[in-house]
Design a protein around this motif. Structure first.
Motif, PDB file in Angstrom:
ATOM      1  N   ARG A  29       1.256  -1.104   0.005  1.00 17.19           N
ATOM      2  CA  ARG A  29       0.120   0.103   0.293  1.00 17.19           C
ATOM      3  C   ARG A  29       1.429   1.440   0.219  1.00 17.19           C
ATOM      4  O   ARG A  29       1.609   1.450   0.704  1.00 17.19           O
ATOM      5  CB  ARG A  29      -0.660  -0.209   1.301  1.00 17.19           C
ATOM      6  CG  ARG A  29      -2.188   1.565   1.369  1.00 17.19           C
ATOM      7  CD  ARG A  29      -2.401   1.447   2.609  1.00 17.19           C
ATOM      8  NE  ARG A  29      -3.145   2.871   2.112  1.00 17.19           N
ATOM      9  CZ  ARG A  29      -2.953   3.846   2.768  1.00 17.19           C
ATOM     10  NH1 ARG A  29      -1.622   4.176   3.522  1.00 17.19           N
ATOM     11  NH2 ARG A  29      -4.165   4.725   2.946  1.00 17.19           N
ATOM     12  N   ALA A  30       1.250   1.692  -1.091  1.00 17.46           N
ATOM     13  CA  ALA A  30       2.103   3.204  -1.354  1.00 17.46           C
ATOM     14  C   ALA A  30       0.697   4.674  -1.424  1.00 17.46           C
ATOM     15  O   ALA A  30      -0.233   3.974  -1.737  1.00 17.46           O
ATOM     16  CB  ALA A  30       2.156   2.768  -3.056  1.00 17.46           C
ATOM     17  N   ALA A  31       1.500   5.579  -0.938  1.00 17.95           N
ATOM     18  CA  ALA A  31       1.354   6.863  -0.946  1.00 17.95           C
ATOM     19  C   ALA A  31       2.859   7.562  -0.621  1.00 17.95           C
ATOM     20  O   ALA A  31       3.684   8.028  -0.323  1.00 17.95           O
ATOM     21  CB  ALA A  31       0.774   6.695   0.514  1.00 17.95           C
ATOM     22  N   LEU A  32       1.914   8.287  -1.443  1.00 18.86           N
ATOM     23  CA  LEU A  32       2.348  10.307  -1.585  1.00 18.86           C
ATOM     24  C   LEU A  32       1.983  10.849  -0.192  1.00 18.86           C
ATOM     25  O   LEU A  32       1.171  10.925  -0.429  1.00 18.86           O
ATOM     26  CB  LEU A  32       2.976  10.708  -3.319  1.00 18.86           C
ATOM     27  CG  LEU A  32       3.061   9.804  -4.372  1.00 18.86           C
ATOM     28  CD1 LEU A  32       2.732  10.437  -5.551  1.00 18.86           C
ATOM     29  CD2 LEU A  32       4.929   9.358  -3.736  1.00 18.86           C
ATOM     30  N   LEU A  33       2.751  11.691   0.006  1.00 22.17           N
ATOM     31  CA  LEU A  33       2.458  12.880   1.300  1.00 22.17           C
ATOM     32  C   LEU A  33       2.209  14.332   1.004  1.00 22.17           C
ATOM     33  O   LEU A  33       3.126  15.009   0.586  1.00 22.17           O
ATOM     34  CB  LEU A  33       2.964  12.101   2.421  1.00 22.17           C
ATOM     35  CG  LEU A  33       3.397  11.208   2.857  1.00 22.17           C
ATOM     36  CD1 LEU A  33       4.295  10.447   4.728  1.00 22.17           C
ATOM     37  CD2 LEU A  33       1.781   9.840   3.069  1.00 22.17           C
ATOM     38  N   ARG A  34       0.823  14.042   0.922  1.00 22.81           N
ATOM     39  CA  ARG A  34       0.994  16.134   0.851  1.00 22.81           C
ATOM     40  C   ARG A  34       0.378  16.425   1.639  1.00 22.81           C
ATOM     41  O   ARG A  34      -0.874  16.892   2.418  1.00 22.81           O
ATOM     42  CB  ARG A  34      -0.259  16.349  -0.228  1.00 22.81           C
ATOM     43  CG  ARG A  34       0.266  16.863  -1.309  1.00 22.81           C
ATOM     44  CD  ARG A  34       0.512  17.848  -2.328  1.00 22.81           C
ATOM     45  NE  ARG A  34       0.512  18.874  -1.982  1.00 22.81           N
ATOM     46  CZ  ARG A  34      -0.739  19.197  -2.629  1.00 22.81           C
ATOM     47  NH1 ARG A  34      -0.779  19.110  -4.102  1.00 22.81           N
ATOM     48  NH2 ARG A  34      -1.821  20.836  -2.478  1.00 22.81           N
ATOM     49  N   GLY A  35       1.019  17.118   3.149  1.00 21.78           N
ATOM     50  CA  GLY A  35       1.005  17.071   4.555  1.00 21.78           C
ATOM     51  C   GLY A  35       0.455  16.276   5.230  1.00 21.78           C
ATOM     52  O   GLY A  35       0.887  14.696   4.799  1.00 21.78           O
ATOM     53  N   ASN A  37      -2.760  14.476   3.726  1.00 26.59           N
ATOM     54  CA  ASN A  37      -3.303  13.807   2.277  1.00 26.59           C
ATOM     55  C   ASN A  37      -2.337  12.941   2.186  1.00 26.59           C
ATOM     56  O   ASN A  37      -1.226  13.130   2.214  1.00 26.59           O
ATOM     57  CB  ASN A  37      -3.932  15.578   1.278  1.00 26.59           C
ATOM     58  CG  ASN A  37      -4.845  16.132   1.972  1.00 26.59           C
ATOM     59  OD1 ASN A  37      -5.734  15.398   3.256  1.00 26.59           O
ATOM     60  ND2 ASN A  37      -4.689  17.203   2.507  1.00 26.59           N
ATOM     61  N   GLU A  38      -3.346  11.627   1.632  1.00 27.08           N
ATOM     62  CA  GLU A  38      -2.066  10.512   1.697  1.00 27.08           C
ATOM     63  C   GLU A  38      -2.576  10.204  -0.435  1.00 27.08           C
ATOM     64  O   GLU A  38      -4.061  10.180  -0.438  1.00 27.08           O
ATOM     65  CB  GLU A  38      -2.538   9.176   2.029  1.00 27.08           C
ATOM     66  CG  GLU A  38      -2.098  10.354   3.259  1.00 27.08           C
ATOM     67  CD  GLU A  38      -1.534   8.425   3.667  1.00 27.08           C
ATOM     68  OE1 GLU A  38      -0.508   7.349   4.534  1.00 27.08           O
ATOM     69  OE2 GLU A  38      -2.530   6.938   3.246  1.00 27.08           O
ATOM     70  N   VAL A  39      -1.998  10.620  -0.906  1.00 28.01           N
ATOM     71  CA  VAL A  39      -2.226   9.487  -2.736  1.00 28.01           C
ATOM     72  C   VAL A  39      -2.688   8.883  -2.297  1.00 28.01           C
ATOM     73  O   VAL A  39      -0.786   7.578  -3.116  1.00 28.01           O
ATOM     74  CB  VAL A  39      -1.316  10.773  -3.640  1.00 28.01           C
ATOM     75  CG1 VAL A  39      -2.029  10.012  -4.947  1.00 28.01           C
ATOM     76  CG2 VAL A  39      -1.893  12.024  -3.842  1.00 28.01           C
TER      77      VAL A  39
END
Length: 407
Positions: A29-35, A37-39
């Motif tokens: 389960r991958a995620a890019l972090l915007r503060g 928030n997770e993409v």
């Protein structure tokens, strides 16, 4: 001294955990972090016989292969070279941490923090939650652009199964590809990552068929949006945005391929044939989707008397910079038709084809009959993530080609 030795041992032991010589087949389960928030997206890693790795990004129903992944020092690189993109991560047991990097003006810069957990494949709700909401349907959607004080229109398509969501947003110049997520309480969450774009949609589910929230994109992009359920929501005709200026019927150009050969519609290869011009770019995910359609279609239909020519509009007009990207795209997707460098994807794009009023978006597809006359110009592309709209595009594409061939 003893404490120092023990401390150093612990340090190097921790460091070694990020320097695995091999990574087993695994899902993450991958995620890019915007503060905060997770993409979120799925990631599948499979070892190859050459010591490298196959990496596949999973966005809902989509399985999108990245380029060959490799270990370098203590980091795993998962590149998407046509988009000048690279996930650079360190693996420690059941976790990955690192960053998503993109190339800007020839320099690799860190864009967003990245993390991943092994064996997990949920999006925003670890356990499915019962919900009384049903958001399936078509939505008239307005994205507000605060910096321009106006709004842009899109058609949202949502499909709900239990508390799981899938869908996309269609715009006049393309779609947001495969979005997937969940309903959590009174809110919906959907996201996707394709190597070029990272999108997160988060919104409140309101009464009377309304959804209101925001779209996070890339490193800093944000737009609020409002969607209203509307079965009749529709985009303007894709043939209305780009058209020939008065007095023109044909296009006249000569552009170089990556070997320096000039290619023109006046070449013998195109005489007496139906020609499809694909205005595209290696930086463009919707163009990638269109190319995935065009390549097998051309292989099946070229013998009918039809040719495809790709006009590439790149970030740089310098063939030394853009040529390798074009060649890489051709190799990656097995493109059997010529690709030429036509110009740059900026306000000057229209200068490459002065007979057009403008180039409104990418991809743009131009259909030319056997006499060399432009018969239709189609802006944008409804990709496979749009479901029935993709099927409709294929049907209309084939019908138009058959009509022109029969003339």
């Amino acid at each position: 001294m003893k404490k120092t030795v023990v401390g150093l041992f612990a340090f190097f032991l921790a460091l070694s955990s990020f320097s695995q010589t091999s990574i087993p087949k695994s899902t993450w389960r991958a995620a890019l972090l915007r503060g905060h928030n997770e993409v979120v997206f799925g990631l599948e890693i499979t070892p190859k016989s050459n010591g490298r790795y196959e990496a596949v990004v999973i966005n809902g129903a989509e399985r999108l292969p990245m380029d060959e992944a490799y270990l370098e020092g203590d980091s795993l690189h998962i590149p998407m070279l046509i988009f000048d993109s690279d996930l650079v991560v360190k693996v420690a047991g059941n976790q990955m941490k690192g960053s998503w990097k993109k190339n800007r003006n020839g320099v690799w810069v860190s864009v967003l923090p990245f993390k991943a957990d092994k064996g997990e494949m949920y999006h925003f709700a670890k356990k499915p939650q019962a919900t009384s909401h049903n958001v399936s349907g078509k939505y008239a959607t307005y994205f507000q652009r605060p910096e321009r004080k106006d709004s842009s229109f899109a058609v949202g398509i949502l499909e709900q199964k239990g508390s799981k969501l899938a869908g996309t947003f269609l715009t006049p110049t393309g779609d947001y590809r495969y979005l997937a997520g969940d309903i959590v309480g009174d809110s919906l969450f959907m996201s996707c990552y394709d190597g070029s774009h990272a999108f997160l949609f988060r919104a409140a589910i309101l009464p009377n068929g309304k959804i209101r929230g925001g779209m996070w994109s890339g490193i800093s992009g944000y737009q609020p949006f409002t969607s209203t359920r509307d079965d009749k929501a529709a985009l303007p005709p894709p043939t209305a945005l780009t058209y020939l200026k008065p007095g023109y019927e044909t296009l006249d150009f000569s552009f170089p391929d990556t070997k320096g050969n000039k290619i023109s519609l006046k070449d013998e290869k195109y005489k007496g044939k139906v020609v499809v011009l694909q205005l595209s770019g290696t930086w463009c995910p919707n163009c990638m989707d269109e190319t995935k359609f065009m390549v097998p279609w051309y292989k099946k239909n070229a013998s009918r008397g039809v040719e495809i020519l790709g006009l590439m509009f790149e970030r740089s007009p310098d063939m030394k910079v853009s040529g390798p990207k074009i060649d890489f795209m051709a190799k990656r997707f097995g493109v059997p038709y010529p690709l030429v460098l036509a110009g740059t994807n900026d306000a000057n794009a229209g200068q490459a084809l002065p007979a057009l009023n403008k180039v409104a978006g990418y991809p743009t597809t131009i259909f030319i009959d056997k006499k060399g006359r432009v018969r239709e110009i189609h802006t944008g592309f409804s990709g496979p993530g749009t479901g029935k709209y993709y099927d409709q595009f294929i049907e209309e594409f084939n019908a138009l080609i058959s009509k022109l061939l029969a003339e």
